[in-house]
Design an enzyme around this catalytic site. Structure first.
Site, PDB file in Angstrom:
ATOM      1  N   SER A  26      65.151 100.800 138.488  1.00 33.44           N
ATOM      2  CA  SER A  26      65.523 101.367 137.197  1.00 33.44           C
ATOM      3  C   SER A  26      66.336 100.347 136.430  1.00 33.44           C
ATOM      4  O   SER A  26      66.831  99.370 136.985  1.00 33.44           O
ATOM      5  CB  SER A  26      66.320 102.652 137.396  1.00 33.44           C
ATOM      6  OG  SER A  26      67.679 102.339 137.509  1.00 33.44           O
ATOM      7  N   LYS A  78      83.859  81.065 109.451  1.00 31.03           N
ATOM      8  CA  LYS A  78      84.903  80.063 109.185  1.00 31.03           C
ATOM      9  C   LYS A  78      85.829  80.403 108.018  1.00 31.03           C
ATOM     10  O   LYS A  78      86.640  79.573 107.627  1.00 31.03           O
ATOM     11  CB  LYS A  78      84.254  78.706 108.957  1.00 31.03           C
ATOM     12  CG  LYS A  78      83.406  78.595 107.706  1.00 31.03           C
ATOM     13  CD  LYS A  78      82.889  77.175 107.553  1.00 31.03           C
ATOM     14  CE  LYS A  78      82.205  77.010 106.207  1.00 31.03           C
ATOM     15  NZ  LYS A  78      81.736  75.658 105.970  1.00 31.03           N
ATOM     16  N   VAL A 130      75.909  73.345 111.062  1.00 38.29           N
ATOM     17  CA  VAL A 130      75.398  72.775 109.811  1.00 38.29           C
ATOM     18  C   VAL A 130      73.927  73.161 109.698  1.00 38.29           C
ATOM     19  O   VAL A 130      73.272  73.425 110.710  1.00 38.29           O
ATOM     20  CB  VAL A 130      75.552  71.227 109.768  1.00 38.29           C
ATOM     21  CG1 VAL A 130      77.024  70.833 109.738  1.00 38.29           C
ATOM     22  CG2 VAL A 130      74.847  70.555 110.933  1.00 38.29           C
ATOM     23  N   CYS A 186      66.803  83.688 105.676  1.00 36.39           N
ATOM     24  CA  CYS A 186      66.685  82.249 105.481  1.00 36.39           C
ATOM     25  C   CYS A 186      65.466  81.954 104.613  1.00 36.39           C
ATOM     26  O   CYS A 186      64.416  82.559 104.791  1.00 36.39           O
ATOM     27  CB  CYS A 186      66.499  81.644 106.868  1.00 36.39           C
ATOM     28  SG  CYS A 186      65.947  79.969 106.818  1.00 36.39           S
ATOM     29  N   THR A 188      64.683  78.540 104.024  1.00 38.31           N
ATOM     30  CA  THR A 188      64.473  77.096 104.212  1.00 38.31           C
ATOM     31  C   THR A 188      62.993  76.735 104.254  1.00 38.31           C
ATOM     32  O   THR A 188      62.561  75.745 103.668  1.00 38.31           O
ATOM     33  CB  THR A 188      65.170  76.633 105.513  1.00 38.31           C
ATOM     34  OG1 THR A 188      66.568  76.806 105.321  1.00 38.31           O
ATOM     35  CG2 THR A 188      64.889  75.177 105.828  1.00 38.31           C
ATOM     36  N   GLY A 220      68.388  82.926 115.540  1.00 39.51           N
ATOM     37  CA  GLY A 220      67.601  83.404 114.403  1.00 39.51           C
ATOM     38  C   GLY A 220      66.223  83.892 114.797  1.00 39.51           C
ATOM     39  O   GLY A 220      65.640  83.451 115.797  1.00 39.51           O
ATOM     40  N   GLU A 289      69.272  78.264  99.953  1.00 39.60           N
ATOM     41  CA  GLU A 289      68.276  78.431 101.013  1.00 39.60           C
ATOM     42  C   GLU A 289      68.508  79.717 101.784  1.00 39.60           C
ATOM     43  O   GLU A 289      68.358  79.770 103.003  1.00 39.60           O
ATOM     44  CB  GLU A 289      68.261  77.202 101.940  1.00 39.60           C
ATOM     45  CG  GLU A 289      67.583  76.013 101.285  1.00 39.60           C
ATOM     46  CD  GLU A 289      67.603  74.748 102.130  1.00 39.60           C
ATOM     47  OE1 GLU A 289      67.682  74.838 103.365  1.00 39.60           O
ATOM     48  OE2 GLU A 289      67.524  73.662 101.530  1.00 39.60           O
ATOM     49  N   GLY A 290      68.957  80.729 101.067  1.00 46.32           N
ATOM     50  CA  GLY A 290      69.166  82.023 101.717  1.00 46.32           C
ATOM     51  C   GLY A 290      68.938  83.164 100.752  1.00 46.32           C
ATOM     52  O   GLY A 290      69.068  83.005  99.545  1.00 46.32           O
ATOM     53  N   THR A 317      63.002  94.926 134.307  1.00 45.72           N
ATOM     54  CA  THR A 317      62.337  95.764 135.324  1.00 45.72           C
ATOM     55  C   THR A 317      60.811  95.628 135.232  1.00 45.72           C
ATOM     56  O   THR A 317      60.124  95.626 136.244  1.00 45.72           O
ATOM     57  CB  THR A 317      62.718  97.261 135.198  1.00 45.72           C
ATOM     58  OG1 THR A 317      62.298  97.727 133.933  1.00 45.72           O
ATOM     59  CG2 THR A 317      64.196  97.481 135.346  1.00 45.72           C
TER      60      THR A 317
HETATM   61  P1  5GP Z   1      68.655  86.420 112.028  1.00 44.77           P
HETATM   62  O1  5GP Z   1      69.211  86.886 113.331  1.00 44.77           O
HETATM   63  O2  5GP Z   1      69.215  87.190 110.875  1.00 44.77           O
HETATM   64  O3  5GP Z   1      67.157  86.347 112.008  1.00 44.77           O
HETATM   65  O4  5GP Z   1      69.130  84.895 111.870  1.00 44.77           O
HETATM   66  C1  5GP Z   1      70.490  84.539 111.842  1.00 44.77           C
HETATM   67  C2  5GP Z   1      70.620  83.052 111.669  1.00 44.77           C
HETATM   68  O5  5GP Z   1      70.048  82.624 110.407  1.00 44.77           O
HETATM   69  C3  5GP Z   1      72.045  82.546 111.565  1.00 44.77           C
HETATM   70  O6  5GP Z   1      72.702  82.519 112.806  1.00 44.77           O
HETATM   71  C4  5GP Z   1      71.848  81.169 110.941  1.00 44.77           C
HETATM   72  O7  5GP Z   1      71.487  80.189 111.877  1.00 44.77           O
HETATM   73  C5  5GP Z   1      70.668  81.400 110.016  1.00 44.77           C
HETATM   74  N1  5GP Z   1      71.111  81.530 108.616  1.00 44.77           N
HETATM   75  C6  5GP Z   1      72.105  82.296 108.121  1.00 44.77           C
HETATM   76  N2  5GP Z   1      72.205  82.169 106.780  1.00 44.77           N
HETATM   77  C7  5GP Z   1      71.258  81.292 106.408  1.00 44.77           C
HETATM   78  C8  5GP Z   1      70.865  80.725 105.151  1.00 44.77           C
HETATM   79  O8  5GP Z   1      71.386  81.031 104.088  1.00 44.77           O
HETATM   80  N3  5GP Z   1      69.867  79.807 105.187  1.00 44.77           N
HETATM   81  C9  5GP Z   1      69.261  79.447 106.363  1.00 44.77           C
HETATM   82  N4  5GP Z   1      68.310  78.523 106.300  1.00 44.77           N
HETATM   83  N5  5GP Z   1      69.575  79.978 107.548  1.00 44.77           N
HETATM   84  C10 5GP Z   1      70.567  80.880 107.579  1.00 44.77           C
END
Ligand code: 5GP
Length: 351
Positions: A26, A78, A130, A186, A188, A220, A289-290, A317
């Protein structure tokens, strides 16, 4: 002439687990705790290796308190100041072993990180985040942070290829954050065309990291507990969640009422919303990019965590793993063209 990689690279949605015979009868027999010792810091983590993302709507002190009860981890965003850190540390000493302080790679970020670490001596983890972990500058920054904090565990990213995982580990990082472009908010991949399918990125980066006794975080792209299990199955030591933990009481932001429904705002850390909030707008040389979205209000995150942990236990399991540690070894993925039966999509259903 440009090169093309012709191997097919996969995402979570492209695979399912093959069920296998096993000993766990289980879900309650399954142990999701892991004990991990880190290559450069020499420190150990003991807990369930699921991490709340360092996004300001997710990586809050409130989230850390809720997740620590399950032995899960939070990368604190941060934007808290040193006083807020000191207050949190004083009031929640038991939670400190489950959190990291996050930092970008700027000089201001570094100075603030030093202040936080000096003010909270029990803090063991740093998350260096980053958007593009491929720059020489970032590698030098990781070296600088390692020199400054020789015994702290350093998470660093994001990257998606083995050679960069190894370079960051050899530069002093312990745990490499893997993922470019899979995140729920995201953009990107749309804005730049850059990215790597997350399941394959995790498999390849885990292999590269483990060869050096390093570790990785799959960051992500998880949309449901099954994806979290697939990330572990692919070899991730930790799985980081953003969107799956958004919209809760412990998430940042206010609850808004819209057409009689409660929602919360959720946005990427490079979105226009975040840039206006923290950097006074979107600089002309860069594109946001978000995305900014509204997610349904979902109450206490505890219920969501139980759902995630229950799902991963159940995966174990099905494939014959008694411990999370065995999940990768027991994993055979089947490539699929369909994940789920969508015939009742849109009708009322429970998650
Ligand atoms: P999720 O779990 O929502 O699919 O992904 C979360 C991850 O998306 C975060 O931990 C980070 O790495 C990435 N992320 C967060 N904000 C942004 C953004 O504005 N642009 C991009 N390219 N990635 C982001």
């Amino acid at each position: 002439m440009p090169n093309i990689i012709n191997d097919i690279k996969l995402d979570f949605k492209d695979v399912l687990f093959l069920p296998k015979r096993g000993k766990a009868e289980s879900r309650s027999d399954v142990d999701l705790n892991r004990e991990l010792t880190f290559k450069n810091s020499g420190q150990t983590y003991s807990g369930i290796p699921i991490i709340a993302s360092n996004m300001d709507t997710v990586g809050t002190f409130e989230m850390a308190k809720a997740l620590a009860k399950h032995g899960c981890f939070t990368c604190i965003h941060k934007f808290y100041n040193v006083e807020e850190w000191v207050k949190f540390a004083k009031e929640n000493p038991e939670v400190l072993k489950y959190v990291a302080a996050s930092s970008g790679s700027g000089e201001k970020d570094f100075l603030k990180l030093k202040e936080i670490v000096a003010a909270v001596p029990k803090l063991g983890f740093i998350c260096l985040d980053v958007a593009n972990g491929y720059s020489e500058f970032f590698v030098m920054f990781v070296r600088k942070v390692r020199k400054e904090f020789p015994t702290m565990t350093i998470m660093a990213g994001n990257v998606v290829t083995g050679e960069m995982v190894q370079e960051l580990i050899l530069s002093g990082a312990d745990i490499i954050k893997v993922g470019i472009g899979p995140g729920s908010v995201c953009t990107t991949r749309k804005k730049t065309g850059v990215g790597y399918p997350q399941l394959s990125a995790v498999m390849e980066c885990a292999d590269a990291a483990h060869g050096l006794n390093g570790h990785i975080i799959s960051d992500g792209g998880c949309t449901c507990p099954g994806d979290v299990a697939k990330a572990f199955g692919a070899g991730a030591d930790f799985v980081m969640l953003g969107g799956m933990l958004a919209g809760h009481d412990q998430s940042g932001g206010e609850i808004i009422e819209k057409n009689g429904k409660k929602v919360k705002e959720f946005y990427g850390m490079s979105s226009t919303t975040a840039m206006h909030k923290y950097s006074g707008g979107v600089a002309e040389y860069r594109a946001s990019e978000g995305k900014t979205v509204e997610v349904p209000y979902r109450g206490d995150v505890n219920a969501t965590m139980l759902d995630v942990l229950g799902g991963v236990r159940s995966t174990c399991t099905y494939i014959g793993a008694v411990k999370l540690k065995q999940l990768t070894r027991k994993t055979t993925f089947i490539r699929v063209t369909q994940q789920t039966n969508e015939v009742y999509q849109g009708s009322t259903s429970q998650p």
